[in-house]
Design an enzyme around this catalytic site. Structure first.
Site, PDB file in Angstrom:
ATOM      1  N   CYS A 165       0.841  -1.202   0.000  1.00 44.54           N
ATOM      2  CA  CYS A 165       0.000   0.000   0.000  1.00 44.54           C
ATOM      3  C   CYS A 165       0.869   1.242   0.000  1.00 44.54           C
ATOM      4  O   CYS A 165       1.787   1.338  -0.801  1.00 44.54           O
ATOM      5  CB  CYS A 165      -1.007  -0.030   1.136  1.00 44.54           C
ATOM      6  SG  CYS A 165      -0.282  -0.308   2.758  1.00 44.54           S
ATOM      7  N   ARG A 166       0.588   2.193   0.879  1.00 50.93           N
ATOM      8  CA  ARG A 166       1.299   3.477   0.769  1.00 50.93           C
ATOM      9  C   ARG A 166       2.706   3.424   1.338  1.00 50.93           C
ATOM     10  O   ARG A 166       3.579   4.164   0.908  1.00 50.93           O
ATOM     11  CB  ARG A 166       0.503   4.574   1.477  1.00 50.93           C
ATOM     12  CG  ARG A 166      -0.770   4.910   0.739  1.00 50.93           C
ATOM     13  CD  ARG A 166      -1.667   5.800   1.570  1.00 50.93           C
ATOM     14  NE  ARG A 166      -2.889   6.114   0.838  1.00 50.93           N
ATOM     15  CZ  ARG A 166      -4.020   6.507   1.406  1.00 50.93           C
ATOM     16  NH1 ARG A 166      -4.095   6.599   2.722  1.00 50.93           N
ATOM     17  NH2 ARG A 166      -5.072   6.780   0.671  1.00 50.93           N
TER      18      ARG A 166
END
Lengths: 220, 220
Positions: free
Chosen positions: B178-179
């Site tokens: 993800c981030r």
DNA sequence: CGCTTATTCTATTATTCGCTTGAATAATCG
DNA sequence: CGATTATTCAAGCGAATAATAGAATAAGCG
């Protein structure tokens, strides 16, 4: 699902670090500390802050765990807490240089002669040191030299550069370095040496950059 | 000799940069922007700030020249102004991790499952991607995937992970990212997939780290 | 012990900061 | 054009911050 309050607490921790860097006085203190351990008194004098004020700033830095201190007799010596702090300082400088046109203007006014005196790069300096074609002088105050200096450098504090010039080698180029790219000592040393007919250039880097590049540092 | 007022002005410029980073809200905004360009509205929603407040923070970041904006129809899209800003953010995170024990405690509470779900390293992930033994999924919102994702990744936003699980390959391991290290999406995706009997692990890095390492990013 | 030096603590003040609220501006759409 | 949506501006308030001055602490020295 993901607790928004906890996320906020994480960013608060990150902000503790950047808040500590958010005052000009503290950045200057950190810059000085990157040259080696120093007492409050000396830091206050070097930054032109009052002792009480410097002490408070140092405590803010300590609360953010960016610096640590130890007592030696009646003085308390502060030092950077971690190599990552130097990386952080360097990142701030790099972004400021990349983004703030104002910095360039101010630096130009402060670093008189920076444009005339072309610096010698780190790699070039290493090459010529190995070839033995240059004399490397450290023009910072003597105690900063003691705390750590480039391998092969001789300590010639700025105020002694003029008298040292008499005995300086005339055949080899002299390379002067100081604290880093925003330090005026090397510029002034180069100007003084050239005025006396000695071939002198300044190094682009200071001790922090040299260490960050993994190059050899000596102490004592 | 060296003008002390000018020296101060230099440190003031450096402090402009760190001041801009000195609020939790702005760090969070910058983190989001490192995933790609976004409008004020979306940033306000993602950070739970009021629109007016988010707008003001963005203007502070713009005044420090850390972000830039462009108008597209009735929305104004903000983006990071320079790659050095990501380096700076990373340096803040690194120092916080190295120095602040409190961060570890808070992160542990927020990133539920981080300890059980061992991450896969960047190099290991690259190796297994080349060998074709893993399926890589990007569990961020679809528009962030659009702005740039790891080469070879498939977009499976977190809310679609459960339904995607039905069609997921049962023989190959699924790697979710993800981030970055403080994003919970990958953790939640891994938990959801494992509950459905799928072999899943999370990647250690997000897009910023991947890009910083010079590894391939695709867009669209 | 009392004197000196180095540092920190406390209180005070002026300033800046972060946030809220409500109004203003700017582009799009029917 | 008026209505809608997105963003910014302006004013105001409480909290945090930086600096100063003076008192307090702590170590070293005669």
């Amino acid at each position: 699902m993901a607790d928004p309050a906890a996320k906020q607490r994480i960013y608060e921790q990150f902000a503790r670090i950047s808040k500590a860097l958010a005052a000009p006085a503290r950045l200057e203190l950190l810059d000085l500390l990157s040259q080696g351990e120093r007492a409050v008194d000396g830091l206050a004098r070097a930054t032109a802050l009052s002792v009480a004020n410097a002490s408070q700033h140092l405590q803010i830095l300590a609360a953010a765990r960016l610096v640590e201190s130890r007592r030696e007799g009646q003085r308390i010596l502060y030092r950077l807490a971690d190599p990552s702090v130097e990386v952080l300082l360097h990142a701030v400088r790099t972004t400021a240089e990349a983004r703030l046109a104002e910095l360039d203007a101010v630096a130009r006014a402060y670093l008189v002669g920076r444009d005339e005196f072309e610096p010698i790069s780190r790699t070039e300096l290493r090459r010529r040191l190995q070839a033995g074609t240059v004399t490397l002088i450290d023009v910072r105050p003597a105690d900063e030299y003691q705390h750590g200096h480039l391998a092969g450098a001789v300590s010639v504090p700025l105020e002694e550069v003029a008298s040292w010039a008499a005995s300086a080698p005339r055949r080899r180029t002299v390379v002067a370095y100081c604290r880093g790219p925003y330090c005026v000592y090397a510029l002034q040393a180069v100007a003084a040496l050239r005025k006396r007919g000695i071939s002198a250039v300044r190094a682009e880097d200071g001790v922090s950059e040299w260490r960050a590049a993994g190059l050899p540092i000596e102490a004592g």
